[in-house]
Design an enzyme around this catalytic site. Sequence first.
Site, PDB file in Angstrom:
ATOM      1  N   ASP A 298     -10.845  10.756  -5.284  1.00 52.37           N
ATOM      2  CA  ASP A 298     -12.078  11.554  -5.339  1.00 52.37           C
ATOM      3  C   ASP A 298     -11.898  12.801  -6.205  1.00 52.37           C
ATOM      4  O   ASP A 298     -12.739  13.694  -6.174  1.00 52.37           O
ATOM      5  CB  ASP A 298     -12.483  11.960  -3.913  1.00 52.37           C
TER       6      ASP A 298
ATOM      7  N   LYS B 174      -3.237  21.488  -9.729  1.00 53.96           N
ATOM      8  CA  LYS B 174      -2.821  22.519 -10.703  1.00 53.96           C
ATOM      9  C   LYS B 174      -2.027  21.889 -11.841  1.00 53.96           C
ATOM     10  O   LYS B 174      -1.125  21.084 -11.603  1.00 53.96           O
ATOM     11  CB  LYS B 174      -1.938  23.568 -10.015  1.00 53.96           C
TER      12      LYS B 174
ATOM     13  N   GLU C 128       5.094   4.977   3.482  1.00 49.62           N
ATOM     14  CA  GLU C 128       4.563   6.296   3.857  1.00 49.62           C
ATOM     15  C   GLU C 128       5.717   7.169   4.356  1.00 49.62           C
ATOM     16  O   GLU C 128       6.302   6.881   5.403  1.00 49.62           O
ATOM     17  CB  GLU C 128       3.486   6.122   4.942  1.00 49.62           C
TER      18      GLU C 128
ATOM     19  N   GLU D  13       0.862  -1.187   0.000  1.00 49.26           N
ATOM     20  CA  GLU D  13       0.000   0.000   0.000  1.00 49.26           C
ATOM     21  C   GLU D  13       0.895   1.233   0.000  1.00 49.26           C
ATOM     22  O   GLU D  13       1.745   1.413   0.871  1.00 49.26           O
ATOM     23  CB  GLU D  13      -0.953   0.010   1.206  1.00 49.26           C
TER      24      GLU D  13
ATOM     25  N   ASP E 104      -1.990  12.114  -3.171  1.00 51.32           N
ATOM     26  CA  ASP E 104      -1.981  13.590  -3.242  1.00 51.32           C
ATOM     27  C   ASP E 104      -2.411  13.997  -4.653  1.00 51.32           C
ATOM     28  O   ASP E 104      -1.832  13.534  -5.634  1.00 51.32           O
ATOM     29  CB  ASP E 104      -0.576  14.120  -2.939  1.00 51.32           C
TER      30      ASP E 104
ATOM     31  N   ASP F   8       9.909   7.296  -0.340  1.00 51.25           N
ATOM     32  CA  ASP F   8       9.202   7.430  -1.616  1.00 51.25           C
ATOM     33  C   ASP F   8       8.948   6.034  -2.213  1.00 51.25           C
ATOM     34  O   ASP F   8       9.883   5.252  -2.402  1.00 51.25           O
ATOM     35  CB  ASP F   8      10.100   8.268  -2.540  1.00 51.25           C
TER      36      ASP F   8
HETATM   37  C1  LIG Z   1      -3.870  12.476   0.571  1.00 49.55           C
HETATM   38  S1  LIG Z   1      -2.939  11.438   1.608  1.00 49.55           S
HETATM   39  C2  LIG Z   1      -3.951   9.954   1.698  1.00 49.55           C
HETATM   40  C3  LIG Z   1      -3.600   9.076   2.861  1.00 49.55           C
HETATM   41  C4  LIG Z   1      -4.431   7.784   2.951  1.00 49.55           C
HETATM   42  N1  LIG Z   1      -4.157   6.898   1.839  1.00 49.55           N
HETATM   43  C5  LIG Z   1      -5.893   8.084   3.051  1.00 49.55           C
HETATM   44  O1  LIG Z   1      -6.636   7.733   2.119  1.00 49.55           O
HETATM   45  O2  LIG Z   1      -6.315   8.643   4.079  1.00 49.55           O
HETATM   46  C6  LIG Z   1      -1.629  10.911   0.519  1.00 49.55           C
HETATM   47  C7  LIG Z   1      -0.486  10.229   1.257  1.00 49.55           C
HETATM   48  O3  LIG Z   1       0.467   9.758   0.306  1.00 49.55           O
HETATM   49  C8  LIG Z   1       1.761   9.956   0.838  1.00 49.55           C
HETATM   50  N2  LIG Z   1       2.705  10.025  -0.291  1.00 49.55           N
HETATM   51  C9  LIG Z   1       2.869  11.073  -1.130  1.00 49.55           C
HETATM   52  N3  LIG Z   1       3.832  10.791  -2.032  1.00 49.55           N
HETATM   53  C10 LIG Z   1       4.250   9.530  -1.771  1.00 49.55           C
HETATM   54  C11 LIG Z   1       5.246   8.700  -2.349  1.00 49.55           C
HETATM   55  N4  LIG Z   1       5.978   9.103  -3.382  1.00 49.55           N
HETATM   56  N5  LIG Z   1       5.438   7.461  -1.816  1.00 49.55           N
HETATM   57  C12 LIG Z   1       4.690   7.061  -0.769  1.00 49.55           C
HETATM   58  N6  LIG Z   1       3.743   7.814  -0.177  1.00 49.55           N
HETATM   59  C13 LIG Z   1       3.530   9.037  -0.666  1.00 49.55           C
HETATM   60  C14 LIG Z   1       1.656  11.238   1.626  1.00 49.55           C
HETATM   61  O4  LIG Z   1       2.668  11.355   2.609  1.00 49.55           O
HETATM   62  C15 LIG Z   1       0.254  11.146   2.215  1.00 49.55           C
HETATM   63  O5  LIG Z   1       0.260  10.566   3.488  1.00 49.55           O
END
Ligand SMILES: C[S@@+](CC[C@H](N)C(=O)[O-])C[C@H]1O[C@@H](n2cnc3c(N)ncnc32)[C@H](O)[C@@H]1O
Length: 237
Positions: free
Chosen positions: A177, A145, A92, A67, A141, A119
Amino acid sequence: MSERKSSPDRDDSERAFFGRRKGHKLRQHQAGLIEQLLPHLALDIDGEAPADARDIFDPAADDVRLEIGFGGGEHLAAEAQNFPATGFIGCEPYVNGMAKILAQIEAANIGNIRLFAGDAAELLAWLPKESLSRIDLIHPDPWPKRRHWKRRFVQDRTIAAMARVLKRGGEFRFVCDIDDYCAWTLSHLARSQDFVWLAERADDFRLPWPGYTMTRYGRKAAREGRKAAYLRFRRVG
Ligand SMILES: C[S@@+](CC[C@H](N)C(=O)[O-])C[C@H]1O[C@@H](n2cnc3c(N)ncnc32)[C@H](O)[C@@H]1O
């Protein structure tokens, strides 16, 4: 904890990580979990990957899932408890998310989760090929933009990296979403030879699959009136 430096100034041909690694200060217990429990569960991607990813787990797992960006870890913890013979890798970079999953692992004594605090692109590059049965990317994320679209996790190169590590018949599941990011993901996956979209009717992407655990960002989207899409792609070829 394996954490690597990345710079947003790097050439775009090389992937950069764009996100927060630190948030509010950790409570004492959370800080203790990061210091003491995480080293036992963290994957060290500076070392060589095992030939068989199932051996990352003890006892060896029947199959392995990943995940990406598990946030508060609600979905990851629930899946790990529902499928105890499967090994789960949670990725994460955000330290507060890492502290949250560690608290759940400790409270429920979950034994089949391993973690990577960086990452996911770097983790994908480290994993052996054809080693995973499923990859979940839930509410990534959105980078709405246009000038930031290149920061989205779904790109041709990350799709190729996921195809490399998924077994034939394995799945990439994507929940989002933001309509524009769903369309982006569908169009990028459609031009990959390695995946087919599994939807046959609208409810296949309008509704979560059976057993899906709603996440914090899923609940936030619902509160704010945004409907999520649930996209499943099978690794073919
Ligand atoms: C909008 S949050 C969603 C968190 C969770 N999946 C949820 O649905 O509540 C996106 C998450 O992806 C993580 N993230 C962003 N870029 C990432 C990457 N390159 N590798 C792993 N995680 C990443 C961020 O730190 C953040 O916690």
